[in-house]
Design a protein around this motif. Sequence first.
Motif, short mmCIF file in Angstrom:
data_model
loop_
_atom_site.label_atom_id
_atom_site.label_comp_id
_atom_site.label_asym_id
_atom_site.label_seq_id
_atom_site.Cartn_x
_atom_site.Cartn_y
_atom_site.Cartn_z
N MET A 62 0.84 -1.20 0.00
CA MET A 62 0.00 0.00 0.00
C MET A 62 0.88 1.25 0.00
SD MET A 62 -3.03 -1.40 0.15
CE MET A 62 -4.42 -0.63 1.02
N GLU A 63 1.98 1.19 0.76
CA GLU A 63 2.90 2.32 0.88
C GLU A 63 3.46 2.69 -0.48
OE1 GLU A 63 2.83 -0.33 2.79
OE2 GLU A 63 2.44 0.49 4.79
N ALA A 64 3.92 1.67 -1.22
CA ALA A 64 4.55 1.95 -2.52
C ALA A 64 3.55 2.61 -3.47
CB ALA A 64 5.09 0.65 -3.12
N VAL A 65 2.30 2.14 -3.42
CA VAL A 65 1.27 2.73 -4.29
C VAL A 65 1.05 4.19 -3.91
CG1 VAL A 65 -1.16 2.63 -4.98
CG2 VAL A 65 0.15 0.51 -4.72
N ALA A 66 0.97 4.44 -2.60
CA ALA A 66 0.75 5.81 -2.13
C ALA A 66 1.91 6.72 -2.56
CB ALA A 66 0.61 5.82 -0.60
N THR A 67 3.13 6.26 -2.33
CA THR A 67 4.31 7.06 -2.68
C THR A 67 4.33 7.37 -4.17
OG1 THR A 67 5.51 5.93 -0.92
CG2 THR A 67 6.83 7.16 -2.53
N GLU A 68 4.13 6.30 -4.96
CA GLU A 68 4.21 6.46 -6.41
C GLU A 68 3.10 7.37 -6.94
OE1 GLU A 68 6.65 5.23 -8.12
OE2 GLU A 68 5.96 5.54 -10.19
N ALA A 69 1.92 7.29 -6.29
CA ALA A 69 0.79 8.11 -6.75
C ALA A 69 0.81 9.49 -6.10
CB ALA A 69 -0.52 7.40 -6.43
N GLN A 70 1.78 9.70 -5.21
CA GLN A 70 1.90 10.97 -4.49
C GLN A 70 0.62 11.35 -3.74
OE1 GLN A 70 3.56 13.18 -8.03
NE2 GLN A 70 5.24 13.58 -6.63
N VAL A 71 0.09 10.36 -3.03
CA VAL A 71 -1.04 10.60 -2.13
C VAL A 71 -0.66 10.04 -0.75
CG1 VAL A 71 -2.76 10.45 -3.98
CG2 VAL A 71 -2.18 8.40 -2.65
N GLY A 72 -1.46 10.38 0.25
CA GLY A 72 -1.23 9.83 1.57
C GLY A 72 -1.59 8.35 1.60
#
Lengths: 218, 218
Positions: A62-72
Amino acid sequence: MNEPLPPLVRPSEGDPLDGLIDFVPPAGDQPRLRADAARNRARLLEVAARLAGECGAGNLTMEAVATEAQVGKGTVFRRFGDRTGLLVALLDHHERELQAAFLTGPPPLGPDAPPAERLRAFGAAVLRHEYAHRDLYLAAGADASRRFSGPANQLRLGHLCMLLRRAEVTGDVELMAQTMLGYLDIHLVDHLVGRRGMSLERLERGWGDLVERFVKAA
Amino acid sequence: MNEPLPPLVRPSEGDPLDGLIDFVPPAGDQPRLRADAARNRARLLEVAARLAGECGAGNLTMEAVATEAQVGKGTVFRRFGDRTGLLVALLDHHERELQAAFLTGPPPLGPDAPPAERLRAFGAAVLRHEYAHRDLYLAAGADASRRFSGPANQLRLGHLCMLLRRAEVTGDVELMAQTMLGYLDIHLVDHLVGRRGMSLERLERGWGDLVERFVKAA
């Protein structure tokens, strides 16, 4: 001779991984997301799909998706519940892409090609598609008892039956369609490619030969 | 074009249920039992097979086998270790019966019939055999990753390849044999009979049609 196919069933409650490949919700059956929320979700899925393609779905966080999408991180959790929810959504996303291609896409896969040509294209498309996303499909199809009865599989079965009939193949069309689906089983494909060292091209030629043997005799 | 089939492998150590269907020990590879012990073991297996046939393998107990065979419970435990050991031995027993029938039995299954006839008989025999012992075969074949690589499956695959070649079928014989084995997958058969209400006769006709499509074009 041919019983009607059973209606598509809703995925059962319980462990969501159990129903991974079964999850093809009918349109309009989910609470309609506001347009921006839907766009947001689609964008997160695109990001997740790209990451899974690069690193394997097994390594997706989940973290990687958030980081890559630039969302929390909270946004990703809010949208998908948890990692399993994300994987279910991802598989559903891929399956819908495939379904769109063979139901309404351009020829030779879609409706503007003759049925025999669509049959040939179908196998090649499923082979490539499932192999590209094989970690998701392998995890989803591991439960043998659900392999045959999930809605996604029922849709493929119905599609093959329809094409075989339109190609004026005579005989027990449902059993032929089952035979063809068996050939495309991702576990078999994974075994033949990974363990027996066969190429996807060889499997595609084998599919073409199988179609020929059903269609030629018609 | 056709890579040679991998050699039969010994079953792996670990959970014996994992290897249920894989267990086809080469002759002479086990410590030779004294003749009376071997007879004793064979008799216990016959009893266990009859009880499993009557009540289902899922309900089989060491106690019931001992009572029915009129021996002490300790004898059954000494011979098979535990209930899992008994089920492994039972599946091995059934698989050997089937193998004996298609490798060395009378025609049309055995070597004295023409290859196309043996192909037809093979499918019918496997369908009947696995369906009769389906609870054992379903439990054994549940692990998808082992479904294709176990020695019992390799033997069937090699047998089908041999028959297809002798029937002078041209093309990718190994992929055809895999397609045919997929049709006989006990999970598919169980789904078609149990959920779709098909008869074994219909599945046998479907098998005959499949053989026809491969052999006719030869």
